[in-house]
Write a protein that holds these residues in place. Structure first.
Motif, PDB file in Angstrom:
ATOM      1  N   ALA A 571      34.756  33.854  45.020  1.00  0.00           N
ATOM      2  CA  ALA A 571      36.146  34.165  44.686  1.00  0.00           C
ATOM      3  C   ALA A 571      36.299  34.489  43.205  1.00  0.00           C
ATOM      4  O   ALA A 571      37.057  35.385  42.812  1.00  0.00           O
ATOM      5  CB  ALA A 571      37.037  32.990  45.070  1.00  0.00           C
ATOM      6  N   ALA A 572      35.572  33.735  42.350  1.00  0.00           N
ATOM      7  CA  ALA A 572      35.655  33.981  40.905  1.00  0.00           C
ATOM      8  C   ALA A 572      35.128  35.370  40.555  1.00  0.00           C
ATOM      9  O   ALA A 572      35.678  36.079  39.697  1.00  0.00           O
ATOM     10  CB  ALA A 572      34.872  32.914  40.158  1.00  0.00           C
ATOM     11  N   ILE A 573      34.039  35.797  41.238  1.00  0.00           N
ATOM     12  CA  ILE A 573      33.477  37.134  40.983  1.00  0.00           C
ATOM     13  C   ILE A 573      34.481  38.213  41.344  1.00  0.00           C
ATOM     14  O   ILE A 573      34.669  39.203  40.620  1.00  0.00           O
ATOM     15  CB  ILE A 573      32.165  37.310  41.763  1.00  0.00           C
ATOM     16  N   ILE A 574      35.153  38.057  42.467  1.00  0.00           N
ATOM     17  CA  ILE A 574      36.149  39.032  42.905  1.00  0.00           C
ATOM     18  C   ILE A 574      37.270  39.138  41.876  1.00  0.00           C
ATOM     19  O   ILE A 574      37.713  40.228  41.488  1.00  0.00           O
ATOM     20  CB  ILE A 574      36.688  38.670  44.292  1.00  0.00           C
ATOM     21  N   VAL A 575      37.777  37.966  41.420  1.00  0.00           N
ATOM     22  CA  VAL A 575      38.880  37.969  40.459  1.00  0.00           C
ATOM     23  C   VAL A 575      38.450  38.635  39.155  1.00  0.00           C
ATOM     24  O   VAL A 575      39.167  39.484  38.590  1.00  0.00           O
ATOM     25  CB  VAL A 575      39.360  36.535  40.205  1.00  0.00           C
ATOM     26  N   LEU A 576      37.299  38.275  38.648  1.00  0.00           N
ATOM     27  CA  LEU A 576      36.815  38.859  37.388  1.00  0.00           C
ATOM     28  C   LEU A 576      36.564  40.368  37.533  1.00  0.00           C
ATOM     29  O   LEU A 576      36.846  41.167  36.629  1.00  0.00           O
ATOM     30  CB  LEU A 576      35.529  38.165  36.952  1.00  0.00           C
ATOM     31  N   GLY A 577      36.052  40.749  38.704  1.00  0.00           N
ATOM     32  CA  GLY A 577      35.846  42.181  38.958  1.00  0.00           C
ATOM     33  C   GLY A 577      37.139  42.951  38.956  1.00  0.00           C
ATOM     34  O   GLY A 577      37.237  44.073  38.440  1.00  0.00           O
ATOM     35  N   GLY A 578      38.157  42.376  39.537  1.00  0.00           N
ATOM     36  CA  GLY A 578      39.469  43.026  39.570  1.00  0.00           C
ATOM     37  C   GLY A 578      40.039  43.186  38.170  1.00  0.00           C
ATOM     38  O   GLY A 578      40.620  44.231  37.834  1.00  0.00           O
ATOM     39  N   ILE A 579      39.921  42.112  37.373  1.00  0.00           N
ATOM     40  CA  ILE A 579      40.425  42.205  35.989  1.00  0.00           C
ATOM     41  C   ILE A 579      39.679  43.305  35.221  1.00  0.00           C
ATOM     42  O   ILE A 579      40.270  44.100  34.468  1.00  0.00           O
ATOM     43  CB  ILE A 579      40.275  40.843  35.306  1.00  0.00           C
ATOM     44  N   TRP A 580      38.343  43.335  35.370  1.00  0.00           N
ATOM     45  CA  TRP A 580      37.535  44.356  34.669  1.00  0.00           C
ATOM     46  C   TRP A 580      37.958  45.762  35.082  1.00  0.00           C
ATOM     47  O   TRP A 580      38.084  46.662  34.272  1.00  0.00           O
ATOM     48  CB  TRP A 580      36.063  44.124  34.981  1.00  0.00           C
ATOM     49  N   LEU A 585      40.521  51.014  33.928  1.00  0.00           N
ATOM     50  CA  LEU A 585      41.480  52.042  34.352  1.00  0.00           C
ATOM     51  C   LEU A 585      42.523  52.291  33.261  1.00  0.00           C
ATOM     52  O   LEU A 585      42.890  53.436  32.976  1.00  0.00           O
ATOM     53  CB  LEU A 585      42.151  51.602  35.660  1.00  0.00           C
ATOM     54  N   LYS A 586      43.027  51.211  32.620  1.00  0.00           N
ATOM     55  CA  LYS A 586      44.023  51.371  31.560  1.00  0.00           C
ATOM     56  C   LYS A 586      43.453  52.126  30.366  1.00  0.00           C
ATOM     57  O   LYS A 586      44.103  52.981  29.761  1.00  0.00           O
ATOM     58  CB  LYS A 586      44.525  49.982  31.147  1.00  0.00           C
ATOM     59  N   LYS A 587      42.183  51.832  30.018  1.00  0.00           N
ATOM     60  CA  LYS A 587      41.544  52.492  28.883  1.00  0.00           C
ATOM     61  C   LYS A 587      41.385  53.985  29.137  1.00  0.00           C
ATOM     62  O   LYS A 587      41.584  54.829  28.254  1.00  0.00           O
ATOM     63  CB  LYS A 587      40.181  51.832  28.661  1.00  0.00           C
ATOM     64  N   ARG A 588      41.057  54.348  30.395  1.00  0.00           N
ATOM     65  CA  ARG A 588      40.850  55.751  30.738  1.00  0.00           C
ATOM     66  C   ARG A 588      42.149  56.528  30.611  1.00  0.00           C
ATOM     67  O   ARG A 588      42.189  57.659  30.131  1.00  0.00           O
ATOM     68  CB  ARG A 588      40.283  55.841  32.157  1.00  0.00           C
ATOM     69  N   LYS A 589      43.262  55.923  31.063  1.00  0.00           N
ATOM     70  CA  LYS A 589      44.566  56.601  30.970  1.00  0.00           C
ATOM     71  C   LYS A 589      44.951  56.810  29.509  1.00  0.00           C
ATOM     72  O   LYS A 589      45.538  57.832  29.143  1.00  0.00           O
ATOM     73  CB  LYS A 589      45.634  55.783  31.694  1.00  0.00           C
ATOM     74  N   GLU A 590      44.660  55.822  28.672  1.00  0.00           N
ATOM     75  CA  GLU A 590      44.991  55.962  27.250  1.00  0.00           C
ATOM     76  C   GLU A 590      44.186  57.108  26.625  1.00  0.00           C
ATOM     77  O   GLU A 590      44.706  57.878  25.798  1.00  0.00           O
ATOM     78  CB  GLU A 590      44.696  54.643  26.522  1.00  0.00           C
TER      79      GLU A 590
END
Length: 594
Positions: A571-580, A585-590
Motif C-alpha cells: 500500500a505504501a508503494i502505491i501511495v508513493l507512486g501516485g505522489i511521484w 505531471l505537474k512539472k511537465r505542464k509547467e
C-alpha cells in the motif's frame, strides 16, 4: 579494720560481693495471700517465683517485728496445722534462695482465725474484677457455716443501694456496660442468730474489648505413652501473665501448677495415673482482666512392644468415613495377630466409649473401621483403637479426629468489568471431596449454556482477551464431587461487562478475539448442534458459539503478521507512486507553459 577503745586494731575476714544478672535473679511472681479460717481448720499459703532454688517459710507472732523459721516448711507452699484462736493474726512469709545464691523475702501474709461459735464470719471477701465491655462479671463471698442469708448492694462510698433479688453468695452481672465502670459492690451476710457482717467493697472495672486478653489458640488434647512428656500451649493477645492449672477429678476442681507461668507447659514423664488429667491456663491481661482457657485432656497409654496410630479423616456428610489403625512393632516381644476394639469420643462428657451396634452390642472390628453414614453433628468426634496382641500386651492408639464437611458452593463467581483487550477472571469456592469444575458460558445468542473448553476445569477461569461483543455474556460453574454429586452457580450467574477505551459498554455482534500471542482470530462459521433454548447448564462439546466466536484461543483462522507487513508495504508503494506521478505531471505542464 576495727580500732578498739585501747587503741588495738582488728581486721575482719574478707567478704565477696557477687552481682547476678537481673534475668537470673529470684523474682516473686505471686505473693502469699492473707487467709481467714474457722478455728480447727488449716490454712495454706503459696508463693510463685522464677529462678528459685530453695524455700524457707517463717512466722511472726509479734506483728512482724521478728520472724522464725518453721521446721520442714521448705517448699513453695505451706499448710498450717489445725488452727486455734491463739494463731489469730500470726504472720507468715517465705525466704527464697535463688539459683545464683541471691535471697529474696516475700511479703508477709496474715492468718485470721475466727471462733467456731454462733456468729457469722466472712472467710473470703469479694474480689475486684476487670472485664471487657459486654461480658459477664461475678462477685462471690464465702462465709462460715453460720451464714443464713445474703444481700448484695451497690456502694458509692457512703450509701448502700440494695440490688433487688440478689440474695445468694454469688452476684452475677450478665452483660457489663461502660456505665458500670468503677462501680463498687458489697454483700451483707446474716447469721443464724440474726447477727450481720458487711463485706469489703469490690470494684468492677470495665475495659474496651480491644484491650482485653483474648485467647486465639486454645490448648489441645494430648496422647502420650507412659514415660513420655506432653506439652500444652496457648496463644493469646494482650496477655501479661499465665498460670497453668490441673484437675485430677474430671474438671471438678483445678489447682495451680507451681512455677508454670508461661504460654506453654510440659508435664513430667507421664505414668498411667496421669491418664485423664485435665489442664487449663489462666490468662491475666495487661489491664488486669482474666480469661480462662478451655480444658485439654492428657491421655496416657501403656508402653508396649508396639505403637498404634489412627489418622484423622475428613468426609462429606451422608457418606461413610473409614478409619484405619497403623500398628508398628518396636521390639521382638509383641506377637501378631492383634485383637482390636474401636472406641469413640462424642464430646458429650463421657470420654471414649466402646463402639457398639444399634442394639448395644460391643463391636469388635479389624484394622479398618467404618463409622456409617455421617452427619454434621459428628464433626469433631474422635476414634481410637485398643490393640491387644496374643502375648496380652496392649496399647491404646493415638486418636484420629473426624471432620465432617458439607458439599456446597460457599462463594459464588462475581460479576466482572474489564476494558476491551483485557481478560476477566472468575472464581468459585466450594467444599467437598475430590472436586472437579466445569465452567459454562451463555453468549446471549439463543443457544443457552455451553461448556468452556480446555480452560474451564479449575476453580478459576480466565477468559481470552475480550472484545466489546462479549459484554453481557454470563458465566456459571458446575462443581462435581468424588461421589458424582453436583452443585452449580446457575442461580447466581456472573455477568461480564466489557467497556471500550472510553469506558462505555460494548455492543453485541460477531466477535473478533485476539489470542494470547496477539494474533487475530477470525470468526468461524457456526457449528451444527442441538439448540439448548431452555437456558439450563447442560454440556455442549462445541468449541464455538453460534455467532462464530471462538471460545478456544488456540483454534481459528489467523492472518500471519508477515502478511500484514507485506500488505502495508504494498500500500505504501502505491501511495508513493501516485505522489511521484502527480509531481512529474505537474512539472511537465509547467515546462509546456513556458
Amino acid at each position: 579494720m576495727i580500732t578498739g577503745t585501747q587503741g588495738d586494731v582488728k581486721e575482719s575476714n574478707a567478704a565477696t560481693l557477687t552481682v547476678v544478672s537481673t534475668s537470673d535473679a529470684v523474682t516473686i511472681t505471686a505473693q502469699p495471700v492473707s487467709q481467714i479460717v474457722v478455728e480447727g481448720e488449716t490454712a495454706t499459703f503459696n508463693v510463685a517465683a522464677n529462678n528459685a532454688a530453695s524455700y524457707q517459710w517463717q512466722k511472726s507472732t509479734d506483728s512482724g517485728v521478728t520472724f522464725s523459721d518453721i521446721s520442714s516448711a521448705t517448699s513453695d507452699s505451706y499448710t498450717t496445722p489445725a488452727t486455734v484462736l491463739a494463731d489469730d493474726q500470726t504472720q507468715f512469709r517465705v525466704v527464697i534462695t535463688g539459683t545464683e545464691g541471691d535471697v529474696k523475702e516475700s511479703n508477709a501474709a496474715t492468718l485470721t482465725v475466727v471462733g467456731a461459735g454462733s456468729n457469722v464470719v466472712i472467710i473470703t471477701q469479694p474480689e475486684d474484677i476487670v472485664v471487657p465491655e459486654g461480658s459477664s462479671a461475678s462477685f462471690t463471698v464465702e462465709a462460715n457455716a453460720n451464714a443464713a442469708s445474703y444481700q448484695w448492694y451497690e456502694w458509692d462510698g457512703t450509701t448502700l443501694t440494695i440490688i433487688t433479688g440478689e440474695t445468694s453468695a454469688t452476684y452475677t452481672i450478665s452483660s457489663t456496660t461502660v456505665a458500670m465502670d468503677s462501680t463498687q459492690y458489697k454483700v451483707v451476710v446474716t447469721g443464724t442468730s440474726g447477727d450481720t457482717v458487711e463485706s469489703d467493697a469490690a470494684t468492677l472495672t470495665v475495659i474496651d474489648p480491644a484491650d482485653a486478653a483474648t485467647i486465639t489458640a486454645q490448648p489441645t488434647d494430648k496422647t502420650v505413652s507412659e514415660g513420655q512428656t506432653a506439652t500444652f500451649e496457648i496463644t493469646a493477645d494482650n496477655a501479661a501473665s499465665y498460670q497453668w492449672q490441673e484437675s485430677t477429678n474430671n474438671g471438678l476442681t483445678f489447682t495451680n501448677i507451681s512455677g508454670e507461668i508461661s504460654s506453654t507447659y510440659t508435664t513430667p514423664a507421664a505414668d498411667l495415673s496421669m491418664d485423664g488429667t485435665q489442664y487449663r491456663v489462666i490468662v491475666i491481661g495487661n489491664l488486669g482482666d482474666v480469661v480462662t482457657s478451655d480444658e485439654a485432656v492428657l491421655t496416657v497409654v501403656q508402653a508396649t512392644g508396639f505403637t498404634a496410630t489412627v489418622a484423622s479423616v475428613t468426609e462429606e456428610e451422608n457418606h461413610n468415613a473409614t478409619f484405619e489403625v497403623t500398628i508398628v512393632d518396636t521390639d521382638s516381644v509383641s506377637t501378631t495377630p492383634y485383637a482390636i476394639q474401636w472406641q469413640v469420643n462424642k464430646n458429650d462428657g463421657n470420654g471414649f466409649v466402646d463402639v457398639t451396634t444399634p442394639d448395644g452390642t460391643v463391636l469388635n472390628a479389624g484394622i479398618k473401621f467404618e463409622t456409617g453414614v455421617t452427619d454434621l453433628s459428628m464433626d469433631g468426634w474422635q476414634y481410637r483403637a485398643i490393640v491387644t496382641d496374643y502375648a496380652s500386651l496392649g496399647a491404646t492408639s493415638i486418636p484420629g479426629t473426624l471432620t465432617v464437611i458439607e458439599f456446597e458452593i460457599t462463594s459464588y463467581p462475581q460479576n466482572r468489568t474489564v476494558t476491551v483487550g483485557q481478560t476477566a477472571t472468575f472464581s468459585v469456592t466450594a467444599t467437598g471431596k475430590g472436586l472437579a469444575y466445569q465452567w459454562q458460558v451463555d453468549m446471549n445468542d439463543g443457544n443457552g449454556w455451553m461448556d468452556v473448553p480446555n480452560y474451564g476445569n479449575d476453580a478459576t477461569y480466565t477468559t481470552p482477551v475480550t472484545d466489546a461483543s462479549m459484554s453481557g455474556w454470563r458465566y456459571i460453574v458446575i462443581v462435581e464431587n468424588i461421589y458424582g454429586d453436583t452443585d452449580s452457580s446457575l442461580s447466581q450467574p456472573a455477568i461480564l461487562t466489557v467497556n471500550d477505551k472510553s469506558g462505555s459498554g460494548g455492543s453485541t455482534g460477531n466477535a473478533t478475539i485476539k489470542d494470547n500471542d496477539g494474533g487475530m482470530l477470525m470468526p468461524e462459521p457456526p457449528a451444527e448442534e442441538e439448540n439448548n433454548s431452555s437456558g439450563e447448564g447442560f454440556e455442549n462439546d462445541s468449541n464455538t458459539g453460534s455467532n462464530g466466536t471462538d471460545l478456544n484461543p488456540d483454534s481459528g483462522s489467523k492472518i500471519p503478521s508477515w502478511l500484514w507487513i507485506l500488505i502495508l508495504l504494498f500500500a505504501a508503494i502505491i501511495v508513493l507512486g501516485g505522489i511521484w506521478f502527480i509531481i512529474v505531471l505537474k512539472k511537465r505542464k509547467e515546462d509546456e507553459g513556458e
